[in-house]
Every structure is written in structure tokens, then in C-alpha cells.
Design an enzyme around this catalytic site. Sequence first.
Site, PDB file in Angstrom:
ATOM      1  CG  HIS A  13      48.786  31.486  26.571  1.00 55.35           C
ATOM      2  ND1 HIS A  13      50.005  30.603  26.236  1.00 55.35           N
ATOM      3  CD2 HIS A  13      49.215  32.433  25.664  1.00 55.35           C
ATOM      4  CE1 HIS A  13      50.787  31.085  25.556  1.00 55.35           C
ATOM      5  NE2 HIS A  13      50.581  32.318  25.214  1.00 55.35           N
ATOM      6  CG  HIS A  55      52.219  29.201  18.934  1.00 53.63           C
ATOM      7  ND1 HIS A  55      53.547  28.991  18.614  1.00 53.63           N
ATOM      8  CD2 HIS A  55      52.344  30.490  19.581  1.00 53.63           C
ATOM      9  CE1 HIS A  55      54.566  29.595  19.291  1.00 53.63           C
ATOM     10  NE2 HIS A  55      53.600  30.656  20.081  1.00 53.63           N
TER      11      HIS A  55
END
Length: 246
Positions: A13, A55
Site C-alpha cells: 500500500h 497521497h
Amino acid sequence: MRLPLPLPRWIAHRGGGSLAPENTLAGIRLAARLGYRAVEFDVMLSADGTPFLIHDETLERTTSGQGRVCATPDDVLLALDAGDGEHIPTLAAAAALCRQYGLLANVEIKPAAGYERQTAEVVARQCVALWQGAAILPLISSFSMVALAIARDLAPAIPRGLLFDAVPADWHRQLQSVGGVTLHCNARQFGGEVLAEAATKGVPVLCYTVNSLAESEKLLANGVSAVFTDRLDLFAGACAIEDASR
Ligand code: G3P
Ligand code: MG
């Protein structure tokens, strides 16, 4: 549309999880070294319209910079420290590394608010070009239906997954409307009825973010196809066994 390969059960991830700076080439290298066959990362545009792996909409949490990613030009982004001396990678650099290692890349289109169309157009076009002739195509995902519809139109051969936090009752209709093949959801925000419907419809379910062996085992036993993890160390052995059995 078919998935690019048998879906690996464990997906690193945010580039490489928590053992390396997130969304960096070091993270992707670590995932490959530990035996992972798939890596997810987040992609957002700079002020120059270049897709970078990051992100947050702002730079503060993960880099030495300040301010909004979408308001920062390439030369400034490229000079920042993204942790341990790593730089914020471009999508092009990440794609090259994934191809080199034979990793399935889950490219999450993560547009800054108001940049859904622009981000999806650039990312979809770049995915087509960067994975031209590749044995393993990427899997494009997004929380944004607008982004996925654009990816469907501009990169129809690249599979798509629809991301949810809480899965709505009409998830399959939404997935079909963007020609998606996978359902990506928060491991703690869906119930057995979603898994049952997904199994009936033949849709693989991928869950984020799973950082314990017990939770992973339970989800996989219940029919989840793959989990995203930050704890690359926990699943490295299992990845190696899965790899050997292919
Ligand atoms: O793509 C799965 C997961 O990455 C979605 O959540 O916030 O970590 O990008 P987030
Ligand atoms: Mg993500």
C-alpha cells in the site's frame, strides 16, 4: 475486460507501506525485494500537470515542502525530500520500476479537489504510453467516478477498479457504469452481503488497509481476493509461498 494477471493476494500500500517512505521508489523496491507482486500508489498532478506519486493534497505530511501539490511546479517538487532522502517520483519513474520488477501497479488516481478531469486525462494517457507492450498492465482505481469514466474512454484496455470507503447498496451499478472489474473497499466498512453479491457477479474484492495477519486471514477466508497492507514485513513470507505456487 480481464484482470492483468491472477491477482496477488497481498498488495503493498502507498508504494511500499510503512517500512519505507510512502509513495517512493524506495518503497516500490522494498516491496519487490520482499516478494510482493503488486503495489498500489497514489497519483496527483503538479502545477505543471505532471503526475507524481503522493497521497495528500498538501506537501507537509510526507515531504520537506509546504503548500498544495497542484500549485507547486515540477522543479520544486523534484527537489523535495520525501523521506530518507527519497524524491517524490513521477508516474513515469514508478511505471518503469514496476515494469522492471514485473510488479502489477495499482495506479490510484487521486485528484486534488477540482482537478478530477485533468488528472484522469493525464494519468490515463500516460498509463497507456508507459505500459505499452507490457506483459502486466496496471490496474487503475479511483474514488472518483468522473476519473474512472475518463480512464474508461481514454484507456479502455486498462482494467479499472472502483474505490469506496463505505460500500453503497448500488456499488455494482456504479462499477458497471465505468466498466470496472474490481471493487476496492475499506476493510472495516462493508458486510457479508457485499461479498456475497460480488461473488455472484464475479467481481474481485480488494480491501484496504490490512495490517494484521489475523484480519488478512479472515478477509481472505471470507472471499476477499486481495488486501492492501502497510506492513510489508508481515506478509513477505506468504508472498514468497504464493509466488512459488504459481
Ligand atoms: O487504494 C486503496 C487505498 O490506497 C485507498 O485509500 O487513502 O490510502 O489512498 P488511501
Ligand atoms: Mg491509495
